[in-house]
Design an enzyme around this catalytic site. Structure first.
Site, PDB file in Angstrom:
ATOM      1  N   SER A  79       0.868  -1.020   0.088  1.00  0.00           N
ATOM      2  CA  SER A  79      -0.013   0.113  -0.048  1.00  0.00           C
ATOM      3  C   SER A  79       0.967   1.029  -0.015  1.00  0.00           C
ATOM      4  O   SER A  79       1.559   1.362  -0.803  1.00  0.00           O
ATOM      5  CB  SER A  79      -0.940  -0.227   1.229  1.00  0.00           C
ATOM      6  OG  SER A  79      -2.065   0.872   0.989  1.00  0.00           O
ATOM      7  N   ASP A  90      -7.798  -5.490  -7.028  1.00  0.00           N
ATOM      8  CA  ASP A  90      -7.759  -4.447  -5.881  1.00  0.00           C
ATOM      9  C   ASP A  90      -7.806  -3.058  -6.651  1.00  0.00           C
ATOM     10  O   ASP A  90      -7.823  -2.861  -7.877  1.00  0.00           O
ATOM     11  CB  ASP A  90      -6.105  -4.135  -5.879  1.00  0.00           C
ATOM     12  CG  ASP A  90      -5.879  -3.079  -4.622  1.00  0.00           C
ATOM     13  OD1 ASP A  90      -7.012  -2.551  -3.968  1.00  0.00           O
ATOM     14  OD2 ASP A  90      -4.778  -2.854  -4.541  1.00  0.00           O
ATOM     15  N   HIS A  99      -6.265  -5.994  -2.348  1.00  0.00           N
ATOM     16  CA  HIS A  99      -5.026  -5.073  -1.740  1.00  0.00           C
ATOM     17  C   HIS A  99      -4.316  -5.982  -0.781  1.00  0.00           C
ATOM     18  O   HIS A  99      -2.936  -5.928  -0.733  1.00  0.00           O
ATOM     19  CB  HIS A  99      -5.675  -4.012  -1.158  1.00  0.00           C
ATOM     20  CG  HIS A  99      -4.734  -2.977  -1.009  1.00  0.00           C
ATOM     21  ND1 HIS A  99      -4.088  -2.280  -1.830  1.00  0.00           N
ATOM     22  CD2 HIS A  99      -4.719  -2.267   0.450  1.00  0.00           C
ATOM     23  CE1 HIS A  99      -3.483  -1.316  -1.426  1.00  0.00           C
ATOM     24  NE2 HIS A  99      -3.615  -1.294   0.065  1.00  0.00           N
TER      25      HIS A  99
END
Length: 485
Positions: A170, A408, A461
């Site tokens: 991230s 994602d 993610h």
């Protein structure tokens, strides 16, 4: 002779002091776990006289003496790396919707020594003594992380000869290359004898990480929505025909016109009810115990630590995990009664007095939060992202792996492939599927000169959490130079 003896005595004393300090950080056990299956250490590393970063170091299950050291960051900014330790790829995990901790059969410390660093100061159990210590940017975060890493090696000097990799996910797509670059710069100073200790950096690993703000996250989202069959082509055509563009956290000015604003809102309306972190994943896992529509009052909980009652906010919502997205996406889409409260039990577990004692957390340290809104709100984002670092690291021969869960919606694979194409690096091995042991396609991989890019098929993610066996295989084989395909 007398001088040599004095030096030997001094070195011996230093070694004993180092060992004593390290033993203070030894984790003797974890509540609700019968017996630790590897050596754990948990303590603090000075980043400055007033900033002290909490770490957990978990040794390899296979060959701790020789296996690589891998440092891990979660993102946010402001989210704790204990999320990865206890939810994604640590030896013991708490899964979505479960209210107990269990053994992870596919941990990253299978064949690696993993160092989880809560960064920057103020995140999780990390300490920021001054108000100014809560002010961070990409460069200052990486400088503090380097200082902490160098101090870690003072406690664990035997690992200086092991390969070192930096990793994260991230916003760790910024943290990870920045720290790798800082380590590289540090090693350059070793060459000119301005510092003594060289770190054996071999490369870095990023998962679903932000990298290039011109293409990552918001700029790619309309194309992602169309490619996932979530919006009609006419809507995407309108958006592009009017040169509409939005950027992450307003790092650059968006196209501010009525048609662009209206179309952007229409695009976002159509993913209402979906999971932004995995567009093909249920918002609430089937049969799970995730608490929905928990009131703010229900989430404020307390625990007695020493003689002080500490309060904390349990769990996190989609919006709290990435508060910056409310600038681009209507808040009503991000906080709905149908959305789960994530990490609810992990909040309770990490804040328990016996867990804090086990992790050697002093009583005066703040309660643990998955993500710290104050850190996020005070973070100064930098325009350049981390794209520029890839070119430098390639020039010096470092290995780089970028993996991407391909469903994602937060940091989409589509944006990642765009900035990789901007590198214009020659292809060494063409795009091909890679498999798990049961001959299922785990994803696809392509190797460029200097960079390996792999997709994780069918997850988003938090790919290491949602497809543990596959990602652990990719990670382990890559750091050991074993075949992936």
């Amino acid at each position: 002779m007398r001088k040599a003896l004095s030096v030997a005595l001094l070195l011996g004393l230093t070694s004993k002091l180092t060992e004593a300090a390290r033993m203070q950080d030894l984790v003797l056990g974890l509540p609700d776990i019968d017996r630790l299956n590897a050596d754990w250490y948990s303590g603090y590393l000075d980043a400055s006289p007033t900033k002290h970063l909490h770490y957990v170091f978990v040794t390899s299950l296979t060959d701790p003496i020789n296996d690589p050291v891998v440092l891990w960051f979660n993102g946010g900014p402001g989210c704790s790396s204990l999320l990865a330790l206890f939810q994604e790829h640590g030896p013991y995990v708490i899964d979505d919707g479960e209210y107990y901790i269990k053994t992870n059969p596919e941990p990253w410390n299978k064949r690696a020594n993993v160092l989880y660093l809560e960064s920057p100061a103020g995140v999780g159990f990390s300490i920021a003594e001054l108000i100014s210590d809560y002010q961070h940017n990409d460069m200052s975060q990486s400088k503090d992380a380097l200082a902490a890493l160098l101090n870690w090696y003072k406690y664990f000097p035997e690992y200086l000869r092991n390969d070192l990799y930096i990793s994260g996910e991230s916003y760790g797509g910024i943290y990870t290359p920045y720290l790798a670059w800082q380590v590289h710069q540090h090693n350059q100073l070793v060459k000119v004898k301005k510092v003594k200790t060289k770190l054996n950096l071999k490369g870095f690993i990023v998962g679903n990480g932000a990298t290039e703000w011109d293409v990552d996250i918001s700029p790619s989202f309309p194309d992602v929505m169309y490619n996932f069959n979530l919006i009609p082509k006419s809507m995407l055509d309108t958006y592009k025909a009017n040169d509409c563009v939005n950027y992450f956290n307003d790092l650059k000015p968006p196209t501010n016109s009525t048609v662009c604003n209206d179309t952007w809102n229409d695009i976002n309306d159509l993913w209402d009810g979906l999971n932004w972190y995995d567009l093909f994943r249920q918002v609430v896992p089937g049969g799970g115990l995730l608490k929905q529509s928990a009131s703010e009052e229900d989430r404020i909980r307390s625990v007695l630590i020493g003689n002080e009652t500490k309060t904390y906010k349990a769990g996190y919502t989609f919006l709290e995990y990435a508060p910056w997205i409310k600038k681009h996406i209507p808040q009503r889409l991000l906080e709905q009664s149908s959305h789960p409260l994530l990490g609810d039990y992990l909040s309770d577990y990490a804040n328990r007095a016996d867990v804090r004692r086990a992790l050697n957390i002093p009583d005066h340290v703040q309660p643990w939060l998955e993500c710290n809104d104050s850190i996020n709100g005070n973070y100064s984002y930098q325009y350049e992202g981390s794209f520029w670092i890839y070119k430098i690291m390639k020039q010096y021969g470092y290995k780089m792996l970028f993996y991407s869960g391909d469903t994602d919606g937060a940091v989409p694979t589509y944006g990642t492939r765009r900035w990789i194409s901007m590198l214009n690096w020659p292809v060494k091995k063409q795009w091909t599927p890679w498999y798990t042991d049961d001959n299922q396609v785990s994803g696809y991989i392509i190797s460029y000169e200097g960079l390996d890019f792999a997709t994780i098929h069918g997850v988003g993610h938090m790919a290491p959490q949602w497809k543990r066996r596959d990602v652990t295989k990719l990670f382990t084989n890559w750091i050991h130079n074993d075949p992936i395909v």
